[in-house]
Design a protein around this motif. Structure first.
Motif, mmCIF file in Angstrom:
data_model
loop_
_atom_site.group_PDB
_atom_site.id
_atom_site.type_symbol
_atom_site.label_atom_id
_atom_site.label_comp_id
_atom_site.label_asym_id
_atom_site.label_seq_id
_atom_site.Cartn_x
_atom_site.Cartn_y
_atom_site.Cartn_z
ATOM 1 N N GLN A 3 4.524 16.330 -8.324
ATOM 2 C CA GLN A 3 3.120 16.041 -8.556
ATOM 3 C C GLN A 3 2.320 17.331 -8.692
ATOM 4 O O GLN A 3 2.576 18.323 -8.011
ATOM 5 C CB GLN A 3 2.544 15.206 -7.419
ATOM 6 C CG GLN A 3 1.139 14.685 -7.703
ATOM 7 C CD GLN A 3 0.666 13.679 -6.682
ATOM 8 O OE1 GLN A 3 1.099 13.714 -5.525
ATOM 9 N NE2 GLN A 3 -0.202 12.770 -7.081
ATOM 10 N N GLU A 64 1.126 10.559 -16.639
ATOM 11 C CA GLU A 64 -0.147 10.151 -16.051
ATOM 12 C C GLU A 64 0.040 8.950 -15.126
ATOM 13 O O GLU A 64 0.859 8.061 -15.392
ATOM 14 C CB GLU A 64 -1.141 9.787 -17.154
ATOM 15 C CG GLU A 64 -1.391 10.897 -18.167
ATOM 16 C CD GLU A 64 -2.412 11.906 -17.686
ATOM 17 O OE1 GLU A 64 -3.013 11.687 -16.609
ATOM 18 O OE2 GLU A 64 -2.613 12.918 -18.388
ATOM 19 N N VAL A 65 -0.750 8.921 -14.058
ATOM 20 C CA VAL A 65 -0.779 7.768 -13.171
ATOM 21 C C VAL A 65 -1.715 6.719 -13.768
ATOM 22 O O VAL A 65 -2.809 7.063 -14.220
ATOM 23 C CB VAL A 65 -1.259 8.169 -11.764
ATOM 24 C CG1 VAL A 65 -1.374 6.947 -10.856
ATOM 25 C CG2 VAL A 65 -0.311 9.192 -11.158
ATOM 26 N N ASP A 70 -4.410 8.793 -9.251
ATOM 27 C CA ASP A 70 -3.868 9.932 -8.517
ATOM 28 C C ASP A 70 -3.592 11.051 -9.511
ATOM 29 O O ASP A 70 -3.636 10.853 -10.727
ATOM 30 C CB ASP A 70 -2.581 9.532 -7.786
ATOM 31 C CG ASP A 70 -2.265 10.462 -6.609
ATOM 32 O OD1 ASP A 70 -3.019 11.434 -6.410
ATOM 33 O OD2 ASP A 70 -1.259 10.212 -5.907
ATOM 34 N N PRO A 72 -1.568 13.589 -11.869
ATOM 35 C CA PRO A 72 -0.362 13.338 -12.672
ATOM 36 C C PRO A 72 0.878 14.007 -12.071
ATOM 37 O O PRO A 72 0.793 14.781 -11.107
ATOM 38 C CB PRO A 72 -0.722 13.951 -14.029
ATOM 39 C CG PRO A 72 -2.197 14.117 -14.028
ATOM 40 C CD PRO A 72 -2.588 14.342 -12.603
ATOM 41 N N TYR A 73 2.012 13.734 -12.704
ATOM 42 C CA TYR A 73 3.295 14.302 -12.283
ATOM 43 C C TYR A 73 3.913 15.087 -13.426
ATOM 44 O O TYR A 73 3.659 14.826 -14.602
ATOM 45 C CB TYR A 73 4.261 13.186 -11.853
ATOM 46 C CG TYR A 73 3.898 12.514 -10.554
ATOM 47 C CD1 TYR A 73 4.478 12.904 -9.345
ATOM 48 C CD2 TYR A 73 2.961 11.490 -10.520
ATOM 49 C CE1 TYR A 73 4.147 12.297 -8.153
ATOM 50 C CE2 TYR A 73 2.619 10.859 -9.327
ATOM 51 C CZ TYR A 73 3.213 11.274 -8.148
ATOM 52 O OH TYR A 73 2.870 10.671 -6.963
ATOM 53 N N THR A 185 5.646 1.971 -13.642
ATOM 54 C CA THR A 185 4.227 1.853 -13.281
ATOM 55 C C THR A 185 4.069 1.468 -11.823
ATOM 56 O O THR A 185 3.202 2.000 -11.114
ATOM 57 C CB THR A 185 3.552 0.803 -14.185
ATOM 58 O OG1 THR A 185 3.670 1.214 -15.546
ATOM 59 C CG2 THR A 185 2.080 0.649 -13.827
ATOM 60 N N LEU A 188 4.583 4.518 -9.548
ATOM 61 C CA LEU A 188 3.444 5.444 -9.573
ATOM 62 C C LEU A 188 2.261 4.887 -8.794
ATOM 63 O O LEU A 188 1.587 5.620 -8.056
ATOM 64 C CB LEU A 188 3.041 5.726 -11.018
ATOM 65 C CG LEU A 188 4.030 6.519 -11.864
ATOM 66 C CD1 LEU A 188 3.563 6.586 -13.311
ATOM 67 C CD2 LEU A 188 4.197 7.942 -11.314
ATOM 68 N N LEU A 189 2.004 3.592 -8.936
ATOM 69 C CA LEU A 189 0.891 2.980 -8.204
ATOM 70 C C LEU A 189 1.160 2.954 -6.706
ATOM 71 O O LEU A 189 0.233 3.136 -5.892
ATOM 72 C CB LEU A 189 0.652 1.562 -8.725
ATOM 73 C CG LEU A 189 0.072 1.462 -10.143
ATOM 74 C CD1 LEU A 189 -0.013 0.006 -10.580
ATOM 75 C CD2 LEU A 189 -1.303 2.115 -10.204
ATOM 76 N N ARG A 191 2.988 5.160 -5.039
ATOM 77 C CA ARG A 191 2.789 6.532 -4.564
ATOM 78 C C ARG A 191 1.304 6.865 -4.448
ATOM 79 O O ARG A 191 0.878 7.535 -3.509
ATOM 80 C CB ARG A 191 3.459 7.523 -5.506
ATOM 81 C CG ARG A 191 4.953 7.616 -5.347
ATOM 82 C CD ARG A 191 5.463 8.922 -5.956
ATOM 83 N NE ARG A 191 6.855 9.151 -5.697
ATOM 84 C CZ ARG A 191 7.452 10.334 -5.829
ATOM 85 N NH1 ARG A 191 6.747 11.390 -6.234
ATOM 86 N NH2 ARG A 191 8.739 10.478 -5.573
ATOM 87 N N ALA A 192 0.523 6.410 -5.417
ATOM 88 C CA ALA A 192 -0.911 6.664 -5.378
ATOM 89 C C ALA A 192 -1.544 6.021 -4.155
ATOM 90 O O ALA A 192 -2.433 6.605 -3.507
ATOM 91 C CB ALA A 192 -1.564 6.141 -6.659
#
Length: 530
Positions: A3, A64-65, A70, A72-73, A185, A188-189, A191-192
């Protein structure tokens, strides 16, 4: 998958169509040292591809998240398409310095493709009439997004794609990479959500370490032990920038810069650079009847990377506000005043904490920052608030030994940086193999006459050199003349003299620099388009 830090991500959020956030390097080479005196594009393509395979900053792309919840990675793809990233262009005849600056300005103005690793390299041929360089030189122009590298990490990448000897043969690297799986998706959500729950605890930890320092700084400010730069005057570079850029640079003897530094006790090379820029901006604005009574203020990035963080990429920098004393007319007095100001600025920066900005940047709101930047640019909000800085001056020291690419020796190194709304002038200070360069990047509407600004930089340097070192003794001038003559014999004679000169000190600046007057904004735009 890694990240981005808050500071790295901020360069993505602040990027707008008129303000690409990448940093660039311009390197000029002679083919005389290459095998058979010739370098082909295919060799540069293959050599660079082999070298950058092990550099994560050049093989990762953004992920992108969703909804910007959050930061990006970076997703490591393990490889890249060299023919997309490394491109080949040529200057039309006659191939002089002015044409090179125009080409660099246009390439630098274009944004990078976010669907691929965020970098590009241009091989530029046709530099046949740039005075001071041998015929047949070529240039490399590299673009890397500021989210991926800062000046220090960019210099590490520059070193990685060069050799210390001309006959070094590059062997293909057997780099074992494990490409990252493209995250879903849902992942990522999730993790956010977890990061959002941890943010309050992280903020408490950072605040606990920094609040005592802030309290100490506040008390020192009240007692007068520390001083801020005060009110920053508004000049032409503090408005909304256009999508078009200009670039120019000067190259000075590093020996002279060090001699000037030694003439004022305690002064540094960086102080000398700030003084030259301060004098140049004074001349430029004074010639346009826009010089404010107060000193201009520059933002100076400070590398706070420790030994453990070398080679990690990204941005690990703090910032320092410095007066460049454009309000002081006499060059030596300006250097003394700049030195005193930088000492005060360093005390203030040290009192706050070198990495405080980096620590708090982790809490930049990812959802709102990019939208706020676009709205501020669209509505011209920067014109309604007081400026924080007038320009940026960043110092990126380079190696003092010759570097080679595919056998070709690097002769000069310059740099460009991003300009944004409110700060429309960016200076890169660099040094390489006895040369000291000052490069300037600006908005084309703010600076329609970059050639004149280059003259101002040259005139400012000559004023400072004369004020600190005076006229050289006759014996020294004679020895210098003999050395120059001997050096000239070792270089091939140019077939024709170029009308546009290389940014060298040999180019004489007029005693009194006078610009071509710009009657109004319409005339300035016509002249810039021409």
């Amino acid at each position: 998958m890694q990240q981005l830090s808050g500071l790295d991500a901020s360069f993505l959020y602040l990027e707008t169509p008129n303000s690409p956030m990448h940093i660039s390097g311009l390197y000029i080479y002679t083919q005389e040292t290459a095998p058979k005196g010739k370098v082909r594009f295919k060799q540069i393509l293959e050599g660079t591809a082999n070298r950058v395979k092990g550099i994560p900053s050049l093989t990762r792309r953004l992920k992108e998240v969703p909804l910007g919840l959050d930061h990006p990675y970076w997703i490591d793809e393990g490889d890249f398409d060299p023919e997309f990233h490394i491109r080949h262009v040529a200057l039309p005849a006659p191939g002089d310095w002015r044409q090179l600056c125009i080409l660099i300005s246009r390439i630098h103005a274009r944004s990078l493709d976010r669907s691929r690793p965020l970098w590009e390299m241009y091989v530029i041929e046709g530099l046949d009439n740039v005075q001071g360089y041998p015929k047949g030189c070529f240039a490399l122009f590299t673009k890397m997004h500021h989210a991926a590298v800062d000046g220090a990490s960019g210099m590490e990448i520059t070193a990685a794609i060069h050799d210390l000897e001309a006959d070094t043969k590059v062997k293909p690297k057997s780099v074992i990479t494990r490409p990252d799986r493209d995250p879903s998706t849902l992942r990522l959500l999730t993790r956010a959500q977890v990061n959002g729950m941890r943010q309050p605890l992280r903020f408490i930890s950072v605040a606990r370490n920094t609040v005592p320092g802030f309290a100490k700084v506040f008390m020192q400010l009240r007692r007068g032990d520390l001083q801020r730069v005060g009110t920053v005057p508004r000049v032409r570079f503090n408005g909304t920038v256009s999508a078009y850029r200009v670039f120019n640079a000067v190259s000075l003897p590093l020996e002279d810069i060090k001699a000037i530094k030694n003439a004022v006790p305690g002064a540094t090379v960086n102080d000398v650079a700030l003084t030259i820029v301060g004098g140049a901006m004074r001349k430029y604005l004074e010639a346009h009847n826009e010089l404010p009574d107060q000193s201009l203020v520059a933002m100076a990035p400070v590398n706070v990377r420790d030994t453990k963080e070398k080679g990690t990429g990204g941005n690990i920098v703090s910032t320092m506000a410095v007066k460049i004393r454009s309000d002081v007319a006499e060059a030596r007095d300006r250097l003394i005043a700049v030195h005193e100001g930088t000492q005060t600025a360093k005390e203030y920066s040290n009192a706050v904490g070198a990495k405080t900005m980096t620590d708090y940047s982790q809490f930049i709101p990812s959802t709102l920052t990019a939208q706020a930047a676009r709205l501020a640019s669209r509505w011209g909000l920067v014109n309604q608030i007081n400026p924080i800085y007038n320009c940026v001056i960043t110092n990126v020291p380079g190696p003092q030994v010759p570097l080679y690419n595919t056998g070709a020796r690097m002769l000069s190194s310059f740099g460009t940086g991003p300009v944004a709304d409110g700060v429309g002038l960016f200076h890169v200070i660099s040094s390489y193999c006895g040369e000291f360069s000052i490069s300037a990047t600006s908005c084309r509407e703010m600076m329609p006459d970059p050639g004149f600004y280059r003259e101002c930089l040259m005139a400012s340097f000559k004023d400072l050199k004369s004020a600190t070192l005076g006229a050289a003794p006759a014996s020294r001038r004679k020895a210098s003349a003999v050395k120059t003559k001997a050096k000239a014999k070792t270089k091939p004679k140019a077939k024709a003299k170029a009308k546009t000169s290389r940014p060298k000190t040999a180019a004489k600046a007029p005693a009194k620099v006078k610009p071509k007057r710009v009657a109004n904004a319409a005339t300035a735009r016509k002249r810039a388009q021409a």
